[in-house]
Design a protein around this motif. Structure first.
Motif, PDB file in Angstrom:
ATOM      1  N   GLU A 193       0.837  -1.204   0.000  1.00 18.34           N
ATOM      2  CA  GLU A 193       0.000   0.000   0.000  1.00 18.34           C
ATOM      3  C   GLU A 193       0.869   1.251   0.000  1.00 18.34           C
ATOM      4  O   GLU A 193       0.547   2.223  -0.696  1.00 18.34           O
ATOM      5  N   ILE A 194       1.947   1.236   0.760  1.00 23.22           N
ATOM      6  CA  ILE A 194       2.856   2.383   0.773  1.00 23.22           C
ATOM      7  C   ILE A 194       3.419   2.626  -0.615  1.00 23.22           C
ATOM      8  O   ILE A 194       3.444   3.760  -1.110  1.00 23.22           O
ATOM      9  N   LEU A 195       3.857   1.550  -1.287  1.00 21.60           N
ATOM     10  CA  LEU A 195       4.429   1.686  -2.625  1.00 21.60           C
ATOM     11  C   LEU A 195       3.391   2.229  -3.602  1.00 21.60           C
ATOM     12  O   LEU A 195       3.697   3.083  -4.442  1.00 21.60           O
ATOM     13  N   HIS A 196       2.156   1.742  -3.496  1.00 23.54           N
ATOM     14  CA  HIS A 196       1.098   2.227  -4.402  1.00 23.54           C
ATOM     15  C   HIS A 196       0.838   3.723  -4.175  1.00 23.54           C
ATOM     16  O   HIS A 196       0.718   4.487  -5.142  1.00 23.54           O
ATOM     17  N   LEU A 197       0.738   4.133  -2.919  1.00 21.37           N
ATOM     18  CA  LEU A 197       0.486   5.542  -2.626  1.00 21.37           C
ATOM     19  C   LEU A 197       1.649   6.421  -3.071  1.00 21.37           C
ATOM     20  O   LEU A 197       1.444   7.514  -3.606  1.00 21.37           O
ATOM     21  N   GLN A 198       2.879   5.949  -2.869  1.00 21.74           N
ATOM     22  CA  GLN A 198       4.043   6.709  -3.342  1.00 21.74           C
ATOM     23  C   GLN A 198       3.970   6.906  -4.854  1.00 21.74           C
ATOM     24  O   GLN A 198       4.195   8.016  -5.354  1.00 21.74           O
ATOM     25  N   ALA A 199       3.666   5.839  -5.578  1.00 23.14           N
ATOM     26  CA  ALA A 199       3.595   5.932  -7.039  1.00 23.14           C
ATOM     27  C   ALA A 199       2.463   6.859  -7.475  1.00 23.14           C
ATOM     28  O   ALA A 199       2.622   7.656  -8.412  1.00 23.14           O
ATOM     29  N   LYS A 221      12.608   0.435  -7.198  1.00 23.47           N
ATOM     30  CA  LYS A 221      11.365  -0.294  -6.931  1.00 23.47           C
ATOM     31  C   LYS A 221      10.146   0.529  -7.343  1.00 23.47           C
ATOM     32  O   LYS A 221       9.179  -0.006  -7.905  1.00 23.47           O
ATOM     33  N   LEU A 222      10.198   1.841  -7.111  1.00 21.09           N
ATOM     34  CA  LEU A 222       9.089   2.714  -7.498  1.00 21.09           C
ATOM     35  C   LEU A 222       8.899   2.710  -9.019  1.00 21.09           C
ATOM     36  O   LEU A 222       7.769   2.579  -9.527  1.00 21.09           O
ATOM     37  N   LEU A 223       9.991   2.844  -9.763  1.00 22.29           N
ATOM     38  CA  LEU A 223       9.902   2.886 -11.227  1.00 22.29           C
ATOM     39  C   LEU A 223       9.410   1.554 -11.794  1.00 22.29           C
ATOM     40  O   LEU A 223       8.604   1.526 -12.734  1.00 22.29           O
ATOM     41  N   ARG A 224       9.850   0.458 -11.214  1.00 19.75           N
ATOM     42  CA  ARG A 224       9.401  -0.851 -11.703  1.00 19.75           C
ATOM     43  C   ARG A 224       7.932  -1.093 -11.355  1.00 19.75           C
ATOM     44  O   ARG A 224       7.205  -1.741 -12.121  1.00 19.75           O
ATOM     45  N   TYR A 225       7.498  -0.571 -10.225  1.00 20.23           N
ATOM     46  CA  TYR A 225       6.076  -0.680  -9.870  1.00 20.23           C
ATOM     47  C   TYR A 225       5.228   0.116 -10.855  1.00 20.23           C
ATOM     48  O   TYR A 225       4.156  -0.340 -11.288  1.00 20.23           O
ATOM     49  N   ILE A 226       5.696   1.312 -11.222  1.00 24.14           N
ATOM     50  CA  ILE A 226       4.971   2.122 -12.202  1.00 24.14           C
ATOM     51  C   ILE A 226       4.879   1.390 -13.544  1.00 24.14           C
ATOM     52  O   ILE A 226       3.834   1.396 -14.205  1.00 24.14           O
ATOM     53  N   GLU A 227       5.966   0.738 -13.952  1.00 25.71           N
ATOM     54  CA  GLU A 227       5.946  -0.030 -15.198  1.00 25.71           C
ATOM     55  C   GLU A 227       4.850  -1.091 -15.189  1.00 25.71           C
ATOM     56  O   GLU A 227       4.190  -1.330 -16.208  1.00 25.71           O
ATOM     57  N   LYS A 228       4.652  -1.745 -14.057  1.00 28.44           N
ATOM     58  CA  LYS A 228       3.705  -2.857 -13.971  1.00 28.44           C
ATOM     59  C   LYS A 228       2.259  -2.411 -13.796  1.00 28.44           C
ATOM     60  O   LYS A 228       1.344  -3.083 -14.264  1.00 28.44           O
ATOM     61  N   THR A 229       2.060  -1.286 -13.122  1.00 32.30           N
ATOM     62  CA  THR A 229       0.694  -0.923 -12.717  1.00 32.30           C
ATOM     63  C   THR A 229       0.222   0.410 -13.274  1.00 32.30           C
ATOM     64  O   THR A 229      -0.773   0.954 -12.812  1.00 32.30           O
TER      65      THR A 229
END
Length: 398
Positions: A193-199, A221-229
């Motif tokens: 949830e923290i990673l999603h809110l940061q993104a 990790k933030l940039l790779r999360y953005i790539e996926k979601t």
């Protein structure tokens, strides 16, 4: 928020950074003068503390007296004193007011005095702002903050939490003005949830000029999360939510960027064109994944490696852009060194920073503003050069 407001805050950061850099430039020409002044002031101002009475601080007149009078220490030597500090006692290890308590995963509790926190803020934040501003990277954009800011503030003013988080919230009046991600995001229920809110917060804003993270992996990790979601994130930005306001223009711009993007290629400056500088604290953990992050960032993004830190304080500070070697801080703590693999004995023959040789490794013993005296850190530094007359170091990984 207007650009002028952010610019004013960043100009204040620049002024703070200039003050700190001027001081660093001055003291690094004659570091042992600052080192001896540091110890003598510490003995003088803390001679009425319980620890000071026990070891006769009032009778210490020079560095030789200091080494003869005070034993080498480990954490176990401080545990009874720290328990008393946690119960609200004053003048235990130091006369200085305790400002922050760090509770580590291994059960250790590390108090930081007000002066200790200030040194960390000066050399752990302001010194980086100076470098960023000096190269024109501290502009009207917001700061992408990926440091954990989870700290508990008690009625006494004492905070409990990680030291970098305490530094992040030190200038409270700046927080909502300059940070792209609200500080309470760190209080979310789980890491995903923290990673999603940061993104979500980061993507919803285009005008970001600086990023701050404890580890460079945080940004990766933030940039790779953005790539996926990114499809889900752009939908939330387009429609709005209780987290971000609806912004169809920004959502469409992100879609265009991500539809043309190839996994693992340059992305950072496509999403945030003004982001040209990243402040990062884990200078001792560069690896192959750092090269991947460089690929995501592109050649126009630069790094400030902010020094070697721990819950005990900041051991060294940044001096140049894109340079992992950092300089010891003569007025921040007192340093003693044991050559790597040499016997430590009683500690009377430990070296001072003026005796170090370039190319050699040394185990670090420190005396801090927060009540740790001749403390064996279990850290080993490799001396790689000098800034003026003060050693520059890297963590020895061997």
């Amino acid at each position: 928020m207007g650009e002028n407001t952010i610019k004013m805050v960043n100009e204040a950061r620049w002024a703070d950074g200039q003050r700190v850099r001027n001081r660093l430039d001055d003291i690094t020409y004659d570091p042992m003068r600052s080192q001896e002044e540091f110890v003598m002031r510490l003995m003088r101002e803390n001679d009425k503390s319980d620890y000071g009475r026990k070891y006769g601080f009032e009778h210490i007149r020079n560095l030789d007296d200091f080494k003869k009078s005070l034993p080498l220490t480990t954490y176990d030597d401080y545990a009874p004193y720290i328990s008393r500090i946690m119960n609200g006692e004053r003048n235990v290890l130091t006369a200085y007011l305790t400002e922050n308590i760090s509770c580590l995963p291994d059960g250790k509790v590390i108090p930081q005095s007000r002066w200790g926190v200030q040194v960390c803020y000066d050399y752990g934040f302001c010194a980086g702002f100076y470098i960023a501003a000096n190269y024109g990277y501290l502009t009207e954009g917001k700061t992408l903050n990926l440091l954990s800011s989870r700290v508990e503030r008690r009625s006494s003013g004492l905070t409990v939490g990680n030291l970098l988080g305490r530094l992040l919230v030190k200038r409270e009046f700046d927080n909502e003005r300059v940070y792209a991600i609200p500080l309470d995001v760190a209080d979310a229920s789980d890491k995903e949830e923290i990673l999603h809110l940061q993104a979500l917060y980061a993507l919803s804003q285009r005008d970001i000029s600086l990023a701050i993270c404890k580890k460079y992996e945080n940004l990766l990790k933030l940039l790779r999360y953005i790539e996926k979601t990114w499809p889900r994130l752009t939908e939330e930005i387009e429609s709005g939510s209780n987290v971000v306001e609806a912004n169809a223009v920004r959502a469409n711009a992100i879609r265009e960027i991500m539809e043309d993007h190839h996994i693992g290629t340059q992305l950072l400056t496509s999403l945030w064109p003004g982001l040209r500088c990243v402040m990062v604290y884990d200078v001792d953990q560069l690896s192959a994944s750092f090269e991947l992050l460089r690929t995501y960032c592109g050649s126009s993004v630069h790094f400030i490696f902010m020094g070697i830190t721990s819950s005990l304080g900041i051991f060294s500070t940044a001096i140049n852009l894109d340079d992992p070697q950092t300089v010891l801080i003569p007025d921040g703590m007192f340093y003693e060194f044991k050559p790597k693999n040499a016997p430590i004995g009683q500690g009377r023959n430990l070296l001072t920073l003026d005796q170090l040789e370039i190319g050699r490794s040394y185990e670090l013993v420190i005396t801090t503003l927060s009540g740790f005296y001749r403390y064996q850190t279990q850290k080993t530094f490799l001396v790689v050069g000098r800034y003026h007359d003060t050693p520059t170091v890297l963590i020895d990984k061997d």
